[in-house]
Design a protein around this motif. Structure first.
Motif, PDB file in Angstrom:
ATOM      1  N   GLN A  15      36.974  65.681  71.538  1.00 19.48           N
ATOM      2  CA  GLN A  15      35.752  65.055  72.024  1.00 19.48           C
ATOM      3  C   GLN A  15      35.479  63.761  71.266  1.00 19.48           C
ATOM      4  N   ALA A  17      32.659  61.195  69.871  1.00 18.51           N
ATOM      5  CA  ALA A  17      31.280  60.874  69.493  1.00 18.51           C
ATOM      6  C   ALA A  17      31.188  59.359  69.438  1.00 18.51           C
ATOM      7  N   PRO A  21      27.592  55.667  74.726  1.00 18.53           N
ATOM      8  CA  PRO A  21      28.175  56.582  75.715  1.00 18.53           C
ATOM      9  C   PRO A  21      28.436  55.937  77.068  1.00 18.53           C
ATOM     10  N   GLU A  38      27.713  65.452  83.163  1.00 15.88           N
ATOM     11  CA  GLU A  38      26.772  65.556  82.049  1.00 15.88           C
ATOM     12  C   GLU A  38      26.026  66.882  82.096  1.00 15.88           C
ATOM     13  N   TYR A  47      25.428  65.590  76.211  1.00 19.72           N
ATOM     14  CA  TYR A  47      26.850  65.942  76.135  1.00 19.72           C
ATOM     15  C   TYR A  47      27.479  65.897  77.522  1.00 19.72           C
ATOM     16  N   CYS A  48      28.674  65.325  77.597  1.00 19.75           N
ATOM     17  CA  CYS A  48      29.387  65.205  78.868  1.00 19.75           C
ATOM     18  C   CYS A  48      30.770  65.837  78.761  1.00 19.75           C
ATOM     19  N   THR A  61      30.038  62.712  73.549  1.00 19.71           N
ATOM     20  CA  THR A  61      28.671  62.931  73.091  1.00 19.71           C
ATOM     21  C   THR A  61      28.159  61.704  72.349  1.00 19.71           C
ATOM     22  N   GLN A  64      25.328  61.775  66.456  1.00 22.00           N
ATOM     23  CA  GLN A  64      24.154  62.568  66.127  1.00 22.00           C
ATOM     24  C   GLN A  64      23.352  62.017  64.947  1.00 22.00           C
TER      25      GLN A  64
END
Length: 254
Positions: A15, A17, A21, A38, A47-48, A61, A64
């Motif tokens: 994934q 980050a 996005p 999504e 999150y996709c 994503t 964060q």
């Protein structure tokens, strides 16, 4: 190759980050033909899942924390995330995020090897991870780039039970009789402050054309298309936000 169940100890998900996005979705869907789905739940945080046809191929994503870099990460399948995290610590690694539930999908933890290379653990429940591999647009290989080569040869087999095949120039990781990744020695090829890292390689039908297309979409070509002795043609790219990934020629089915 379709995947119906994850192999314990093998990579099961990658994934991205990213700080942007929307830009990442535009880039990767254009490059690999992925479709974005999504998660509508507010607690999913945008999150996709990136789909190749109907098959989950990767995740995306937003970052964060403000200090979190844009990067790809690799998750390895485990039957018990808590037990695997304990093995990481016993082998000299660290737990960066304790195992926690992700809805009904599975249990997830973020850990690091003794040299600091970060990876994740995934204990599947409703979601096994990638449903396709080694086909154009899907994960084909994962690679650890590190200076701690000898230490890594001891750490990862202890945690996951991997086989280690050492060649003249390259080390390969395997499980259940199949190699799925490798390890590159940073040696003097990287600045001293570059941390070790895991990187995905995605299979493509044509490395040269994909690298050209990536550059046209704004990516940087860090390693131009190259023939690897006893290996596939490959290239290493960096997207506009700074995430590094590789591409390699998809292998014909045996």
């Amino acid at each position: 190759m379709k995947i119906t169940a994850a192999t314990v100890g093998a990579p099961c998900w990658v994934q991205l980050a990213t700080v942007d996005p929307d830009a990442a979705k535009a880039f990767y869907t254009e490059l690999f033909g992925w479709r974005v789905e999504e998660d509508p739940r507010p607690e999913a945080g945008g999150y996709c899942t990136l789909l190749l046809g109907q098959a989950p191929a990767a995740g995306l994503t937003p970052v964060q924390q403000p200090e979190q870099p844009t990067a790809w990460s690799v998750s390895f399948a485990t039957k018990d995330a808590d037990a695997a995290a304990a093995k990481v610590v016993a082998a000299g690694g660290r737990v960066l995020m304790e195992p926690s539930e992700v809805f009904d999908l599975g249990r997830f933890a973020v850990v690091a090897d003794p040299a600091g290379a970060v990876f994740s653990l995934w204990q599947a429940r409703a979601f096994d991870g990638q449903a396709v591999a080694d086909e154009p647009g899907s994960l084909g290989w994962v690679e650890l780039t590190t200076r701690a080569v000898h230490q890594s040869k001891e750490f990862y087999p202890r945690v996951f039970g991997w086989s280690v095949t050492v060649g003249e120039m390259y080390t390969q990781w395997g499980i259940a009789g199949r190699d799925f990744g490798g390890m590159a020695d940073m040696a003097d090829q990287f600045p001293d402050d570059t941390p070790p890292y895991w990187m995905p390689y995605f299979a493509v039908a044509d490395v040269d054309r994909t690298a050209e297309r990536a550059a046209a979409l704004g990516a940087s070509v860090l390693l131009p298309p190259t023939e690897v002795p006893d290996g596939p043609r490959l290239a290493v790219l960096k997207d506009q936000q700074g995430a590094v990934f590789g591409i390699h020629i998809a292998q014909a089915p045996a």
